[in-house]
Structure formats: structure tokens, C-alpha cells
Design an enzyme around this catalytic site. Structure first.
Site, short mmCIF file in Angstrom:
data_model
loop_
_atom_site.label_atom_id
_atom_site.label_comp_id
_atom_site.label_asym_id
_atom_site.label_seq_id
_atom_site.Cartn_x
_atom_site.Cartn_y
_atom_site.Cartn_z
N HIS A 11 94.87 39.38 89.59
CA HIS A 11 94.36 38.57 90.69
C HIS A 11 93.82 39.44 91.83
O HIS A 11 94.16 40.63 91.94
CB HIS A 11 95.46 37.65 91.22
CG HIS A 11 96.59 38.38 91.88
ND1 HIS A 11 96.66 38.53 93.24
CD2 HIS A 11 97.67 39.02 91.37
CE1 HIS A 11 97.76 39.23 93.54
NE2 HIS A 11 98.39 39.54 92.43
N CYS A 40 95.72 42.16 95.07
CA CYS A 40 97.04 42.42 94.44
C CYS A 40 97.72 43.62 95.11
O CYS A 40 97.18 44.74 95.11
CB CYS A 40 96.85 42.67 92.95
SG CYS A 40 98.42 42.94 92.08
N ASP A 46 103.22 37.76 92.34
CA ASP A 46 102.68 37.35 93.64
C ASP A 46 102.84 35.84 93.85
O ASP A 46 102.48 35.05 92.97
CB ASP A 46 101.19 37.74 93.67
CG ASP A 46 100.61 37.64 95.07
OD1 ASP A 46 100.60 36.52 95.62
OD2 ASP A 46 100.17 38.67 95.61
N ARG A 84 101.22 33.79 95.48
CA ARG A 84 100.00 32.99 95.61
C ARG A 84 99.40 32.61 94.26
O ARG A 84 98.43 31.87 94.19
CB ARG A 84 98.96 33.77 96.44
CG ARG A 84 99.44 34.07 97.84
CD ARG A 84 98.60 35.14 98.50
NE ARG A 84 98.72 36.42 97.82
CZ ARG A 84 98.03 37.51 98.14
NH1 ARG A 84 97.17 37.47 99.12
NH2 ARG A 84 98.21 38.65 97.48
N CYS A 127 101.06 38.20 87.61
CA CYS A 127 101.74 38.97 88.65
C CYS A 127 102.79 38.07 89.31
O CYS A 127 102.68 36.85 89.30
CB CYS A 127 100.71 39.41 89.69
SG CYS A 127 101.39 40.52 90.96
ZN ZN Z 1 99.68 41.11 92.25
#
Ligand code: ZN
Length: 240
Positions: free
Chosen positions: A120, A123, A63, A65, A61
Site C-alpha cells: 500500500h 507504508c 497498517d 488504514r 500490511c
Molecule cells: Zn505498510
């Protein structure tokens, strides 16, 4: 408003830096890399200057993090990474976009032997799949996440989840399984898997605990990636 409708509002997000400060952090980081880190790894970068031979393709992803190199302790040159909202792999033929292109290049040109799809915890894409009304002003995200719709239907029809936390957990896993299925529709992937030259993996990483659950196709469940027992893989047996 039900729990499921809850979205992070501006007040629950960490306070934003000013645009100037945010950019300065990035530039300072680059300066540190250039003057402190790069000189220590100059040999590696010299070797990588003209060629790459990554160990695996990693689909994650977007993302902020999730840092594939950090959580797998990989060095430059080790992972061929493609990232997008929801770690989605569009089925072959539906879209000649970045993900399909990266898969074909990784498998044919680079000869990677492993493709890892990594979802993850927490999400935002999965939360949006559950709450499509939040995407009214994001038509592109909405269209993209249609590739994750199958996971939502599977969960809605089959999982009697007690609360949103559990629904998110199951949906995130089902999305990884759905994207593994899409991955297998790509001819380059299907062919190398059939001959036993390519292995696919579906992981879900927990931001809070660092645990990874990996899909085990043989047992049809997610198992902790803890080094104990046989390695969970999502690859069926080769046929040739
Ligand atoms: Zn995500």
C-alpha cells in the site's frame, strides 16, 4: 536533514485519545456489532460456525488504514487473512513463523485457489527500509524487514527516482514482487502453481485514491485493476 530522512514526528500524527476513550470505542463497537449487526447476519454466522471455505488468502500490511474486507467488499468467511509489518513473506525454510504456517494451511487444508499479496501507499515499513537508521531501537522490526532488503537493492541499483515519493512508489511495487518470489519458494505453493491449481497476485493499494495497481507477470508491469482488459495476474503458466 534530507527529505528521505523525514519521519512522522509526534506533532504530525493525529492527536491521540486517552487510553480509556480508545478502549471504550472498541467496546462500544463490539456492543453495536453484537446487538445490531450480528442479528441481521445470523444465518451466515450459523453456516460459518463449523466450517470455512475462503475464496482467497490475503497477505497485507498490518497498517490500520488497510482493511482487506472493506476494500474487496468481502464478508466473514470470504478471505483468509494474514497481516504483518510490510506484507512480507519470508522465503521457505528461513523461518517457521506465522506467515509460512498460514500459507501452508490455506493451500493444503483450505484449498484456496488465489493468494493475493497487497502492499500500500505511504507504508511505514517501506519508509523504514529506506531509512534503516530509524530502526535502531526496534531490532525485531529491523530483522523482519531484511526480507524486504532485496527490493531496496533492486531500486537503488536500477531506478533513478527523482524524489522520495517516486522511490517509495517503486520500492512498494518491488517489495510486492520480491514477496511474490518468496511465496513461490514454499513447496505447497510451488506444487499447486505448477499444476495450475493456485494463482498468485501482487497488488498495491492507494489509501488516498482507492486505486489498486496489480502486477502483470506477462507484461512485467503494474496495471490498474479497473475491470478493463485481461485481469493482471502474477502467475506463470502451469507446467502439468
Ligand atoms: Zn505498510
Amino acid at each position: 536533514m534530507s527529505d528521505m530522512d523525514k519521519q512522522p514526528s509526534a506533532s504530525t500524527l493525529p492527536e491521540a485519545e486517552s487510553a480509556d476513550v480508545a478502549l471504550q470505542h472498541i467496546i462500544d463497537g463490539f456492543m453495536h456489532f453484537r446487538h445490531e449487526v450480528f442479528p441481521q447476519q445470523e444465518e451466515l454466522f450459523k453456516k460459518l460456525a463449523t466450517a470455512q471455505r475462503p475464496r482467497a488468502m490475503f497477505i497485507a500490511c498490518a497498517d490500520s488504514r488497510i482493511v482487506p474486507e472493506l476494500i474487496t467488499q468481502s464478508a466473514p468467511g470470504d478471505l483468509f487473512v494474514t497481516r504483518n509489518v510490510g506484507n512480507v513473506v519470508p522465503p521457505y525454510g528461513q523461518m517457521n513463523g506465522g506467515v509460512s504456517t498460514a500459507i501452508e494451511y490455506a493451500v493444503i487444508a483450505l484449498g484456496v485457489q488465489h493468494i493475493i499479496i497487497c502492499g500500500h501507499s505511504d507504508c511505514g515499513a517501506m519508509r523504514a527500509v529506506l531509512n534503516p537508521q530509524t530502526l535502531e531501537k526496534m531490532p525485531t522490526v529491523k530483522a523482519w524487514l531484511r526480507h524486504a532488503e532485496v527490493a531496496k537493492i533492486v531500486v537503488e541499483d536500477n531506478c533513478h527516482c527523482a524524489n522520495e515519493t517516486e522511490t517509495m512508489h517503486v520500492l512498494t511495487q518491488e517489495n510486492v514482487i520480491a514477496q511474490l518470489q518468496h511465496l513461490r519458494t514454499h513447496p505447497s505453493v510451488a506444487s499447486k502453481m505448477a499444476s495450475g491449481h493456485l494463482f498468485i497476485h501482487g497488488w498495491v493499494y492507494s489509501i488516498e485514491t482507492s486505486e489498486i495497481l496489480a502486477y502483470d507477470a506477462e507484461q512485467d508491469c503494474f496495471r490498474a485493476l479497473d475491470g478493463a482488459g485481461p485481469l493482471p495476474v502474477a502467475t506463470p503458466k502451469s507446467r502439468f
